[in-house]
Design an enzyme around this catalytic site. Structure first.
Site, mmCIF file in Angstrom:
data_model
loop_
_atom_site.group_PDB
_atom_site.id
_atom_site.type_symbol
_atom_site.label_atom_id
_atom_site.label_comp_id
_atom_site.label_asym_id
_atom_site.label_seq_id
_atom_site.Cartn_x
_atom_site.Cartn_y
_atom_site.Cartn_z
ATOM 1 N N LYS A 54 -0.037 12.437 5.513
ATOM 2 C CA LYS A 54 0.154 11.350 6.482
ATOM 3 C C LYS A 54 0.849 10.159 5.819
ATOM 4 O O LYS A 54 1.809 9.601 6.347
ATOM 5 C CB LYS A 54 -1.220 10.921 7.022
ATOM 6 C CG LYS A 54 -1.206 9.708 7.913
ATOM 7 C CD LYS A 54 -2.463 8.861 7.740
ATOM 8 C CE LYS A 54 -2.112 7.451 7.415
ATOM 9 N NZ LYS A 54 -3.230 6.580 7.154
ATOM 10 N N LYS B 127 0.835 -1.211 0.000
ATOM 11 C CA LYS B 127 0.000 0.000 0.000
ATOM 12 C C LYS B 127 0.871 1.264 0.000
ATOM 13 O O LYS B 127 0.597 2.230 -0.712
ATOM 14 C CB LYS B 127 -0.922 -0.040 1.235
ATOM 15 C CG LYS B 127 -1.640 1.246 1.564
ATOM 16 C CD LYS B 127 -2.672 1.645 0.527
ATOM 17 C CE LYS B 127 -3.392 2.940 0.951
ATOM 18 N NZ LYS B 127 -4.159 3.521 -0.134
#
Ligand code: NAD
Length: 304
Positions: free
Chosen positions: A244, A175
């Protein structure tokens, strides 16, 4: 026929709420839910889920506990913290963390889950909220393969591309690698469109020419025209999440001793964008920062 597993779902935000609905309504799994906010819990309860009063209570009444939380500290606290999932987890249960977090934290949490005799998968997702609603997410799974196969039917209620990537933590590694490329492409497209527009090129023409040539990408031909290029800055994927994720990517590079100059530079550019008040907007709003710098506006003439 074997009875359906009882599923617990923790974290009913932008992604978690539609995902939990799919498990309940499309999968027909008995569902227990928990979130710090009452509104999404109420919504799921009205749809037929049971509201739990604590994280521990979710685990006590579930065979499979799914978490979809903002970041590593939230997952660590929810699973390992006081009155958390681990305290109520049965030894034959499975935890599936679908949040995007640091793979090192995934491995740490998984080790604690395993100590208890239970099992854990990491299963972060690609694409954004429309795909969560439609059940067409890409799901990148790390962990024991037999456990993955056992959970495939539940994951299939939420995604269409479901891929086993390796040991626990490998889903997160995939990811973050995926998002590294996505973030750099969004930054590259923003920079290129601003330069071209300043040079007098029409955005429609740039999309037509470049979209049919080597530097074309999904984001150039799909995401940008749907979002910033038609003035739509409502977050499909929020700039704050881009920031983030670039932080997690940077930490992963440091852990593995891999320099990531482009990721780190892009994170700084995104930091400037957040300072300019663009953090809650779609990540393609990065183009508006370049528009300010270049003194141009890049919008499609043919909006359709
Ligand atoms: P969100 O902030 O919308 O939702 C998070 C939810 O978790 C909130 O409802 C919050 O109240 C709840 N929460 C936080 N701490 C909790 C706790 N201790 N116990 C119970 N509930 C708690 O986030 P999101 O956009 O749904 O993203 C979730 C994860 O999915 C993130 O890791 C994100 O990076 C990832 N992701 C998001 C997108 C996207 O497009 N939004 C796409 C792919 C992946």
């Amino acid at each position: 026929m074997a009875e359906k597993q009882r599923v617990g779902f923790i974290g009913l935000g932008t992604m978690g709420k539609p995902m939990a609905k799919r498990v309940l309504l499309h999968g027909g799994y008995p569902l227990t839910v928990y979130d710090l906010l009452p509104a999404p819990v109420q919504e799921l309860s009205s749809a037929g889920a049971t509201a739990a009063t604590s994280l521990r209570a979710v685990a006590e009444s579930s065979d499979v506990v799914i978490t979809m939380l903002p970041n590593s500290p939230h997952v660590e606290a929810a699973i390992l913290g006081e009155n958390g999932v681990l305290e109520g987890l049965r030894s034959d249960a499975i935890v599936i963390d679908m949040s995007t977090i640091d793979p090192a934290v995934t491995r740490k949490v998984a080790a604690r889950v395993t100590e208890k005799g239970a099992r854990m998968l990491d299963a972060p997702v690609g694409k954004s909220s429309p795909a969560a609603v439609d059940g067409t997410l890409t799901i990148m799974v790390g962990g024991d393969e037999a456990t993955f196969e056992e959970c495939r039917p539940i994951l299939s209620t939420m995604g269409t591309t479901i891929v086993h990537c390796g040991e626990v933590g490998a889903g997160e590694a995939m990811k973050l690698t995926h998002n590294l490329m996505g973030c750099l492409i969004v930054a590259a497209v923003s920079e290129g469109l601003a330069l071209g527009a300043k040079a007098g090129l029409k955005p429609d023409l740039m999309l037509d020419v470049i979209g049919h040539s080597g530097p074309s990408s999904f984001h150039l031909v799909n995401t940008f025209p749907k979002q910033v290029l038609r003035g739509n800055l409502e977050a499909g994927f929020m700039m704050d999440l881009m920031y983030k994720d670039l932080g997690l990517i940077s930490a992963m590079g440091s852990d593995l001793g891999v320099p990531l100059p482009l990721a780190n530079l892009t994170r700084e550019v995104v930091s400037v964008a957040r300072g300019e008040g663009l953090g809650r907007l779609d990540w393609t709003a990065l183009l508006t920062l370049y528009e300010r710098w270049a003194g141009v506006q890049v919008r499609l003439e043919k909006v359709g």
